[in-house]
Design a protein around this motif. Sequence first.
Motif, PDB file in Angstrom:
ATOM      1  N   VAL A 258       0.923  -1.095  -0.012  1.00  0.00           N
ATOM      2  CA  VAL A 258       0.028   0.016  -0.135  1.00  0.00           C
ATOM      3  C   VAL A 258       0.844   1.357  -0.066  1.00  0.00           C
ATOM      4  CG1 VAL A 258      -1.746  -1.161   1.329  1.00  0.00           C
ATOM      5  CG2 VAL A 258      -0.384   0.184   2.510  1.00  0.00           C
ATOM      6  N   GLY A 259       0.235   2.413  -0.513  1.00  0.00           N
ATOM      7  CA  GLY A 259       0.931   3.706  -0.317  1.00  0.00           C
ATOM      8  C   GLY A 259       2.361   3.724  -1.202  1.00  0.00           C
ATOM      9  N   ASP A 260       3.172   4.296  -0.843  1.00  0.00           N
ATOM     10  CA  ASP A 260       4.618   4.436  -1.588  1.00  0.00           C
ATOM     11  C   ASP A 260       5.125   2.949  -1.742  1.00  0.00           C
ATOM     12  OD1 ASP A 260       4.523   7.081  -1.815  1.00  0.00           O
ATOM     13  OD2 ASP A 260       6.479   7.570  -1.315  1.00  0.00           O
ATOM     14  N   ALA A 261       5.031   2.206  -0.910  1.00  0.00           N
ATOM     15  CA  ALA A 261       5.646   0.827  -0.966  1.00  0.00           C
ATOM     16  C   ALA A 261       5.159   0.123  -2.399  1.00  0.00           C
ATOM     17  CB  ALA A 261       5.522   0.079   0.265  1.00  0.00           C
ATOM     18  N   GLY A 262       3.874   0.434  -2.809  1.00  0.00           N
ATOM     19  CA  GLY A 262       3.212  -0.415  -3.646  1.00  0.00           C
ATOM     20  C   GLY A 262       3.365   0.743  -5.027  1.00  0.00           C
ATOM     21  N   GLY A 263       3.845   1.921  -5.043  1.00  0.00           N
ATOM     22  CA  GLY A 263       3.879   2.852  -5.998  1.00  0.00           C
ATOM     23  C   GLY A 263       2.513   3.776  -6.244  1.00  0.00           C
ATOM     24  N   PHE A 264       1.823   3.936  -5.091  1.00  0.00           N
ATOM     25  CA  PHE A 264       0.638   4.715  -5.062  1.00  0.00           C
ATOM     26  C   PHE A 264       0.741   6.062  -4.738  1.00  0.00           C
ATOM     27  CE2 PHE A 264      -1.275   0.456  -4.477  1.00  0.00           C
ATOM     28  CZ  PHE A 264      -1.925   0.515  -5.508  1.00  0.00           C
ATOM     29  N   LEU A 265       1.638   6.815  -5.583  1.00  0.00           N
ATOM     30  CA  LEU A 265       1.810   8.155  -5.420  1.00  0.00           C
ATOM     31  C   LEU A 265       1.604   8.882  -6.660  1.00  0.00           C
ATOM     32  CD1 LEU A 265       3.460  10.595  -3.888  1.00  0.00           C
ATOM     33  CD2 LEU A 265       5.699   9.665  -5.166  1.00  0.00           C
ATOM     34  N   ASN A 266       1.015   9.814  -6.559  1.00  0.00           N
ATOM     35  CA  ASN A 266       0.504  10.740  -7.897  1.00  0.00           C
ATOM     36  C   ASN A 266       1.765  11.394  -8.280  1.00  0.00           C
ATOM     37  OD1 ASN A 266      -0.504  12.423  -9.754  1.00  0.00           O
ATOM     38  ND2 ASN A 266      -2.353  12.846  -8.624  1.00  0.00           N
ATOM     39  N   PRO A 267       2.316  11.160  -9.408  1.00  0.00           N
ATOM     40  CA  PRO A 267       3.489  11.811  -9.941  1.00  0.00           C
ATOM     41  C   PRO A 267       3.471  13.136 -10.385  1.00  0.00           C
ATOM     42  CG  PRO A 267       2.886  10.138 -11.707  1.00  0.00           C
ATOM     43  CD  PRO A 267       2.033  10.109 -10.386  1.00  0.00           C
ATOM     44  N   VAL A 268       2.297  13.525 -10.682  1.00  0.00           N
ATOM     45  CA  VAL A 268       1.899  14.755 -11.449  1.00  0.00           C
ATOM     46  C   VAL A 268       1.736  15.659 -10.229  1.00  0.00           C
ATOM     47  CG1 VAL A 268       0.180  16.151 -12.690  1.00  0.00           C
ATOM     48  CG2 VAL A 268       0.504  13.812 -13.054  1.00  0.00           C
TER      49      VAL A 268
END
Length: 351
Positions: A258-268
């Motif tokens: 979950v979260g950053d561990a899973g890559g759930f960061l909006n790059p925009v």
Amino acid sequence: MRARLGGVANRTDSYDVVIVGGGPGGLSCAKHLANSKQKVLVLEKSANLGEKICSGLISPKAFPELTADRGVPWTEISVATTRSKQHLEFSRPYLWTMGRKDIEGRLLRESTADVHFSEPVRIITPEHVETDRGRYLYHHLVGADGSLSKVRKTLGLPSEHIVGWAFHYILDRPCSEFQMYWLPREFKGAYGYMMPKNRQQTMAGLAWAGKSFDADMAGRAKQWVARTFAIDTDTTAHEAMKGNADYRGWKFGTTYLVGDAGGFLNPVTTEGIWFAMRSGEGVAKHILGNSEGDRIMADLVANHRKQVRIFELMTNRWLPLCWMIEWLFRNPRRGLRRRIFDRVFWKLMES
């Protein structure tokens, strides 16, 4: 919820769910497992809540049930390029400064999990995790341990695509002006900012895309910050943090990210807190057998893929979108540019 700092060395306990990381993602997962039949443990390496480097800003999507005490509202923003700076006002808040301690404290209070602070995970196996204080058997393992995730590394997943760095200076005063700088002429794939870190502190720096930390870029960022914000960068404290938007899956047998561990960061927008909270909720509901959990995760993944495509287009200096953003930032106060700016801005904030 039971929180503790210490522990009994060499003990072995069994849990239905072990969550590695006590940030917004991990605590959201624990919150949505609360009062179920699941025995839940959260292992947090830091001694206290809210010790991550990033900002404690929340968007309109986070805590929608709150009618008060969402923090300090932001209804104004300054957008700038190397050639101009414009001030904009909105009729409603687009962000609130809540602070990570307040955010995580609210989630912690709604959890019934055992929460162990100052207990970093040393070893992860398919059956248990180990710390210096004990061994914890699990049926489900949730990696909520950020962009440098040990759980992600154990799964053999790289973090190479859409990875970035934030490098900024910390001012011990409340933020008086939210500023965003679009800088394709000076820095490739980067933007500058001044924004609140929490209710008492301000961050001023640069964020850029890159697989590994670029010391040369940090040196140029230091010069840019000193010049732009009139900060003595030789005497002001600074910090750097990796951000991970490289999504490669969220479910791996009985291990989840979950979260950053899973890559759930909006790059925009680099927004991460709401995506961490939402993915933590989705994984918790999946573990409980609630089909809504899978729908939440499917929506997050689809949304994330759109964000990545937009990011790739907007940061490519050979494509028109990069320069259209600069055109918008140069004078978005009225006419067509303001209409386009508002439509895109609120789409990003509210989706």
